[in-house]
Design an enzyme around this catalytic site. Structure first.
Site, PDB file in Angstrom:
ATOM      1  N   MET A  96       0.854  -1.193   0.000  1.00  0.00           N
ATOM      2  CA  MET A  96       0.000   0.000   0.000  1.00  0.00           C
ATOM      3  C   MET A  96       0.891   1.245   0.000  1.00  0.00           C
ATOM      4  SD  MET A  96      -3.458  -0.948   1.990  1.00  0.00           S
ATOM      5  CE  MET A  96      -2.903  -0.703   3.652  1.00  0.00           C
ATOM      6  N   GLY A  97       2.149   1.068  -0.408  1.00  0.00           N
ATOM      7  CA  GLY A  97       3.043   2.215  -0.553  1.00  0.00           C
ATOM      8  C   GLY A  97       3.622   2.689   0.766  1.00  0.00           C
ATOM      9  N   GLY A 135       4.832 -10.125   4.557  1.00  0.00           N
ATOM     10  CA  GLY A 135       5.530 -10.062   5.837  1.00  0.00           C
ATOM     11  C   GLY A 135       4.829 -10.892   6.908  1.00  0.00           C
ATOM     12  N   GLU A 136       5.638 -11.490   7.776  1.00  0.00           N
ATOM     13  CA  GLU A 136       5.068 -12.284   8.873  1.00  0.00           C
ATOM     14  C   GLU A 136       4.505 -11.407   9.987  1.00  0.00           C
ATOM     15  OE1 GLU A 136       8.299 -14.913   9.820  1.00  0.00           O
ATOM     16  OE2 GLU A 136       7.771 -16.294   8.191  1.00  0.00           O
ATOM     17  N   LYS A 137       4.800 -10.108   9.966  1.00  0.00           N
ATOM     18  CA  LYS A 137       4.225  -9.210  10.985  1.00  0.00           C
ATOM     19  C   LYS A 137       2.702  -9.249  10.906  1.00  0.00           C
ATOM     20  CE  LYS A 137       4.031  -4.613  10.605  1.00  0.00           C
ATOM     21  NZ  LYS A 137       2.646  -4.200  10.925  1.00  0.00           N
ATOM     22  N   SER A 153       6.530  -0.315  10.128  1.00  0.00           N
ATOM     23  CA  SER A 153       5.174  -0.197   9.594  1.00  0.00           C
ATOM     24  C   SER A 153       5.046   1.195   8.996  1.00  0.00           C
ATOM     25  CB  SER A 153       4.157  -0.355  10.732  1.00  0.00           C
ATOM     26  OG  SER A 153       2.906   0.181  10.341  1.00  0.00           O
ATOM     27  N   GLY A 198      11.114  -2.941   5.552  1.00  0.00           N
ATOM     28  CA  GLY A 198      10.358  -4.197   5.586  1.00  0.00           C
ATOM     29  C   GLY A 198       9.872  -4.567   4.181  1.00  0.00           C
ATOM     30  N   HIS A 199       9.326  -3.580   3.457  1.00  0.00           N
ATOM     31  CA  HIS A 199       8.893  -3.851   2.079  1.00  0.00           C
ATOM     32  C   HIS A 199      10.099  -4.219   1.204  1.00  0.00           C
ATOM     33  CE1 HIS A 199       5.661  -0.891   3.316  1.00  0.00           C
ATOM     34  NE2 HIS A 199       4.947  -1.890   2.881  1.00  0.00           N
ATOM     35  N   GLN A 217      -3.043 -12.029   8.250  1.00  0.00           N
ATOM     36  CA  GLN A 217      -3.182 -11.741   6.808  1.00  0.00           C
ATOM     37  C   GLN A 217      -2.478 -12.834   5.986  1.00  0.00           C
ATOM     38  OE1 GLN A 217      -2.775  -7.781   4.810  1.00  0.00           O
ATOM     39  NE2 GLN A 217      -0.726  -8.485   4.308  1.00  0.00           N
TER      40      GLN A 217
HETATM   41  O1  PAF Z   1      -0.164  -5.749   3.767  1.00  0.00           O
HETATM   42  C1  PAF Z   1      -0.552  -4.849   3.004  1.00  0.00           C
HETATM   43  O2  PAF Z   1       0.142  -3.866   2.761  1.00  0.00           O
HETATM   44  C2  PAF Z   1      -1.943  -4.962   2.379  1.00  0.00           C
HETATM   45  O3  PAF Z   1      -2.851  -5.556   3.251  1.00  0.00           O
HETATM   46  C3  PAF Z   1      -1.927  -5.663   1.020  1.00  0.00           C
HETATM   47  C4  PAF Z   1      -1.491  -7.119   1.148  1.00  0.00           C
HETATM   48  C5  PAF Z   1      -1.006  -4.932   0.058  1.00  0.00           C
HETATM   49  C6  PAF Z   1      -3.352  -5.678   0.429  1.00  0.00           C
HETATM   50  O4  PAF Z   1      -3.839  -4.388   0.233  1.00  0.00           O
END
Ligand code: PAF
Length: 281
Positions: A30-31, A147-149, A185, A36-37, A153
């Protein structure tokens, strides 16, 4: 690095890469990217020839419109980071590209979406599963990294992929933390200095859960111990503490027979943070 906003354009581009025999790794985001990303991007790059990243703040996974409105965004910075990391393509759709007029299809993991954090964030995991299913259909990756955080999800997505026979591998990647233990985060940027310090209680509670489990505590004792620890932090407004079976997220009781998942969420100055981890008895 190429950027696309229309699903059809991205698909045509990726079809071309596939015809050349290239495998595709995917990192949905989500940008407002952080280390982490970028660890997910690195992992996808180790697994495949080309990495695709999506940046889409998905409205259907936000309960509170104010939370959606204030979600941090900085696309220019994100693109610079992705270019630097050697990403092949970035997908930047608008809401109408993902949810065209008249959209009415949703994807829901019926049990997993509605327990634990799904109970306190009604509709959240339905929104996540729906958007991730759409993104998987558009990108058609060989693997996707999460991510496992966001442990619940990750389990929702693994379950959806299994149940709907998506032909890809889901890779769970370890949480990246600041030196003092705060899980990275995109929301951390909204924490004031005192709330940022207070938020360290989440990682301390996860460490405590691991210590208690290692010394033979029951699930109830672990749950009570870490609830008290978070509640002792006056700036933490506890939203949920859950200790369950790992992976299935089914209730656990008594002395744990196997791995557990510990899932915490709390608000600090109105910013909702989560931290989740597997622990071993
Ligand atoms: O973890 C996230 O950033 C969001 O939940 C995802 C997986 C990109 C879905 O919008």
């Amino acid at each position: 690095m190429e950027t696309f906003s229309h699903p059809g354009d991205l698909r045509r581009h990726l079809d071309g890469l596939r015809r050349q025999g290239q495998s595709i790794g995917f990192v949905p985001t989500m940008g407002f990217l952080h280390a982490g990303h970028m660890a997910l991007v690195d992992r996808a790059a180790q697994e495949t020839d080309r990495v695709v990243v999506s940046i889409f703040v998905n409205p259907t996974q936000f309960g509170d419109p104010k939370d959606l409105e204030t979600y941090p965004r900085d696309t220019e910075r994100d693109l610079a980071m992705l270019r630097e990391a050697g990403v092949a393509a970035v997908f930047l759709p608008g809401v109408e590209d993902i949810y065209p007029e008249g959209s009415e299809t949703i994807v829901e993991t019926m049990r997993l979406a509605n327990v634990l954090h799904g109970e306190v964030r009604e509709g959240h995991f339905r929104g996540v599963a729906t958007v991730v299913a759409k993104l998987f259909n558009i990108v058609q990756p060989d693997c996707a990294c999460f991510g496992e955080k966001d442990y619940q999800q990750l389990q929702v997505i693994r379950t959806m992929v299994r149940d709907l026979h998506f032909p890809l591998r889901i890779i769970g990647c370890p949480t990246v933390r600041e030196a003092d233990g705060l899980a990275l985060s995109s929301r951390n940027v909204r924490l004031g200095p005192e709330d940022r310090t207070a938020a360290l209680v989440l990682n301390r509670a996860l460490d405590r859960a691991q210590e208690l489990a290692a010394t033979g505590a029951t699930v109830e004792e672990i749950q009570a111990g870490i609830t008290a620890l978070v509640q002792a932090e006056p700036r933490a407004h506890l939203r949920a503490v859950d200790v369950t079976e790992a992976v299935t997220l089914r209730p656990a009781t008594g002395r744990p027979g196997g791995q557990l998942a510990v899932m915490l969420s709390a608000e600090f100055g109105g910013v909702l943070l989560i931290d989740q981890r597997e622990i071993l008895p």
